[in-house]
Design a protein around this motif. Structure first.
Motif, mmCIF file in Angstrom:
data_model
loop_
_atom_site.group_PDB
_atom_site.id
_atom_site.type_symbol
_atom_site.label_atom_id
_atom_site.label_comp_id
_atom_site.label_asym_id
_atom_site.label_seq_id
_atom_site.Cartn_x
_atom_site.Cartn_y
_atom_site.Cartn_z
ATOM 1 N N ASN A 178 58.417 4.900 18.611
ATOM 2 C CA ASN A 178 58.756 6.121 19.351
ATOM 3 C C ASN A 178 58.862 7.327 18.430
ATOM 4 O OD1 ASN A 178 58.979 4.860 21.903
ATOM 5 N ND2 ASN A 178 61.007 4.107 21.369
ATOM 6 N N ILE A 179 58.346 8.439 18.905
ATOM 7 C CA ILE A 179 58.499 9.733 18.233
ATOM 8 C C ILE A 179 59.590 10.484 18.983
ATOM 9 C CG2 ILE A 179 57.369 11.874 17.523
ATOM 10 C CD1 ILE A 179 54.670 10.419 17.829
ATOM 11 N N ARG A 180 60.575 10.981 18.249
ATOM 12 C CA ARG A 180 61.732 11.642 18.875
ATOM 13 C C ARG A 180 61.865 13.088 18.399
ATOM 14 N NH1 ARG A 180 64.257 8.183 21.982
ATOM 15 N NH2 ARG A 180 63.953 5.963 21.601
ATOM 16 N N SER A 232 67.978 10.673 20.606
ATOM 17 C CA SER A 232 67.340 11.940 21.003
ATOM 18 C C SER A 232 66.123 11.678 21.897
ATOM 19 C CB SER A 232 66.951 12.748 19.761
ATOM 20 O OG SER A 232 65.906 12.130 19.072
ATOM 21 N N GLU A 233 65.673 12.728 22.532
ATOM 22 C CA GLU A 233 64.574 12.633 23.503
ATOM 23 C C GLU A 233 63.288 12.107 22.866
ATOM 24 O OE1 GLU A 233 61.870 15.650 26.253
ATOM 25 O OE2 GLU A 233 63.608 16.431 25.184
ATOM 26 N N LYS A 234 62.628 11.230 23.572
ATOM 27 C CA LYS A 234 61.341 10.690 23.138
ATOM 28 C C LYS A 234 60.245 11.680 23.531
ATOM 29 C CE LYS A 234 58.226 6.872 24.123
ATOM 30 N NZ LYS A 234 58.052 5.601 24.827
ATOM 31 N N VAL A 235 59.401 12.054 22.548
ATOM 32 C CA VAL A 235 58.332 13.023 22.820
ATOM 33 C C VAL A 235 56.946 12.413 22.662
ATOM 34 C CG1 VAL A 235 59.695 15.061 22.264
ATOM 35 C CG2 VAL A 235 58.426 13.897 20.446
ATOM 36 N N GLY A 236 56.878 11.187 22.199
ATOM 37 C CA GLY A 236 55.589 10.536 22.032
ATOM 38 C C GLY A 236 55.766 9.137 21.491
ATOM 39 N N GLU A 237 54.642 8.476 21.273
ATOM 40 C CA GLU A 237 54.687 7.132 20.714
ATOM 41 C C GLU A 237 53.444 6.876 19.885
ATOM 42 O OE1 GLU A 237 53.215 4.659 24.626
ATOM 43 O OE2 GLU A 237 55.359 5.075 24.431
ATOM 44 N N ILE A 238 53.588 5.939 18.954
ATOM 45 C CA ILE A 238 52.499 5.558 18.063
ATOM 46 C C ILE A 238 52.274 4.065 18.256
ATOM 47 C CG2 ILE A 238 51.697 5.501 15.670
ATOM 48 C CD1 ILE A 238 53.866 7.653 15.070
ATOM 49 N N ARG A 281 66.903 5.892 7.251
ATOM 50 C CA ARG A 281 65.893 6.864 6.862
ATOM 51 C C ARG A 281 65.066 7.249 8.088
ATOM 52 N NH1 ARG A 281 61.316 4.706 4.117
ATOM 53 N NH2 ARG A 281 59.761 6.303 4.124
ATOM 54 N N TRP A 282 64.918 8.555 8.303
ATOM 55 C CA TRP A 282 64.088 9.101 9.366
ATOM 56 C C TRP A 282 63.052 10.008 8.720
ATOM 57 C CZ3 TRP A 282 64.193 8.254 14.632
ATOM 58 C CH2 TRP A 282 65.240 7.468 15.104
ATOM 59 N N CYS A 283 61.836 9.954 9.253
ATOM 60 C CA CYS A 283 60.761 10.768 8.698
ATOM 61 C C CYS A 283 60.178 11.676 9.775
ATOM 62 C CB CYS A 283 59.660 9.874 8.132
ATOM 63 S SG CYS A 283 60.237 8.852 6.763
ATOM 64 N N GLU A 284 60.030 12.938 9.408
ATOM 65 C CA GLU A 284 59.367 13.882 10.308
ATOM 66 C C GLU A 284 57.867 13.675 10.123
ATOM 67 O OE1 GLU A 284 59.583 18.535 11.643
ATOM 68 O OE2 GLU A 284 60.279 18.002 9.647
ATOM 69 N N ALA A 328 61.707 6.398 12.940
ATOM 70 C CA ALA A 328 62.518 5.593 12.025
ATOM 71 C C ALA A 328 61.666 5.215 10.817
ATOM 72 C CB ALA A 328 63.035 4.356 12.744
ATOM 73 N N GLY A 329 62.119 5.576 9.636
ATOM 74 C CA GLY A 329 61.357 5.363 8.413
ATOM 75 C C GLY A 329 61.121 3.906 8.068
ATOM 76 N N ARG A 330 61.958 3.017 8.574
ATOM 77 C CA ARG A 330 61.785 1.599 8.225
ATOM 78 C C ARG A 330 60.514 1.009 8.828
ATOM 79 N NH1 ARG A 330 66.217 -1.913 11.532
ATOM 80 N NH2 ARG A 330 65.096 -1.947 13.494
ATOM 81 N N TYR A 331 59.901 1.708 9.769
ATOM 82 C CA TYR A 331 58.666 1.238 10.397
ATOM 83 C C TYR A 331 57.412 1.905 9.826
ATOM 84 C CZ TYR A 331 61.871 -0.798 13.732
ATOM 85 O OH TYR A 331 62.888 -1.525 14.313
ATOM 86 N N LEU A 332 57.559 2.534 8.664
ATOM 87 C CA LEU A 332 56.429 3.219 8.044
ATOM 88 C C LEU A 332 56.139 2.640 6.665
ATOM 89 C CD1 LEU A 332 57.377 6.924 8.834
ATOM 90 C CD2 LEU A 332 55.736 5.494 10.062
ATOM 91 N N ARG A 333 54.862 2.658 6.293
ATOM 92 C CA ARG A 333 54.455 2.349 4.917
ATOM 93 C C ARG A 333 53.355 3.334 4.547
ATOM 94 N NH1 ARG A 333 52.222 -3.073 6.731
ATOM 95 N NH2 ARG A 333 50.269 -2.480 7.709
#
Length: 152
Positions: free
Chosen positions: A72-74, A81-87, A125-128, A139-144
């Motif tokens: 989810n993109i928030r 916070s509000e969900k604005v998209g998804e990956i 960790r959160w990433c814009e 959520a940064g834990r779901y990124l590499r």
């Protein structure tokens, strides 16, 4: 932050002081004060340029998300916070706009795995990011780190 020559805590004040001091010194003539100032300015500016790229990769890709799920993109760095998209789970080419939270380098280096996990629960960790024109936080834990260059 705006740097100016009149603020004693800025690098430009330091360089200005060196230039002014050299220009007032009778032993220094010609272009020497300008050369000294230019060298000092480069020593101050170049490390900033080098470190500007040290905030992580240019692009991310999704990790540890089930194939039938999405990331989810928030609007803010908060799961409430509000969900604005998804990956999608296999999402790639996610532009990195910077991260907040997570472990400091010192915490990463000195804490045990259990202590690190405890700290990450307290300060996740959160990433814009930007993904297909949608900008927000994940959520940064779901990124590499993703591939570079990214071929969207």
């Amino acid at each position: 932050m705006v740097y100016n020559c009149n603020n004693p805590v800025t690098p430009l004040y330091f360089v200005y002081g060196i230039l002014f001091q050299h220009s007032q010194d009778n032993r220094v003539s010609g272009k020497q004060p300008m050369k000294t100032g230019l060298v000092l300015l480069c020593l101050i500016v170049i490390p900033g340029i080098v470190f500007a790229d040290a905030d992580g990769p240019d692009y991310w890709e999704v990790r540890d998300v089930a194939a039938d799920d999405v990331l989810n993109i928030r609007t803010e760095a908060d799961w409430r916070s509000e969900k604005v998209g998804e990956i999608p789970a296999d999402g790639r080419c996610i532009k990195n706009l910077g991260c907040v939270g997570g472990l400091t380098f010192d915490e990463f280096r000195t804490l045990s795995d259990a202590e690190q996990q405890k700290m990450l629960k307290k300060r996740p960790r959160w990433c814009e990011i930007e993904y297909h024109g949608v900008r927000g936080w994940v959520a940064g834990r779901y990124l590499r780190e993703g591939e570079v260059p990214c071929d969207q």
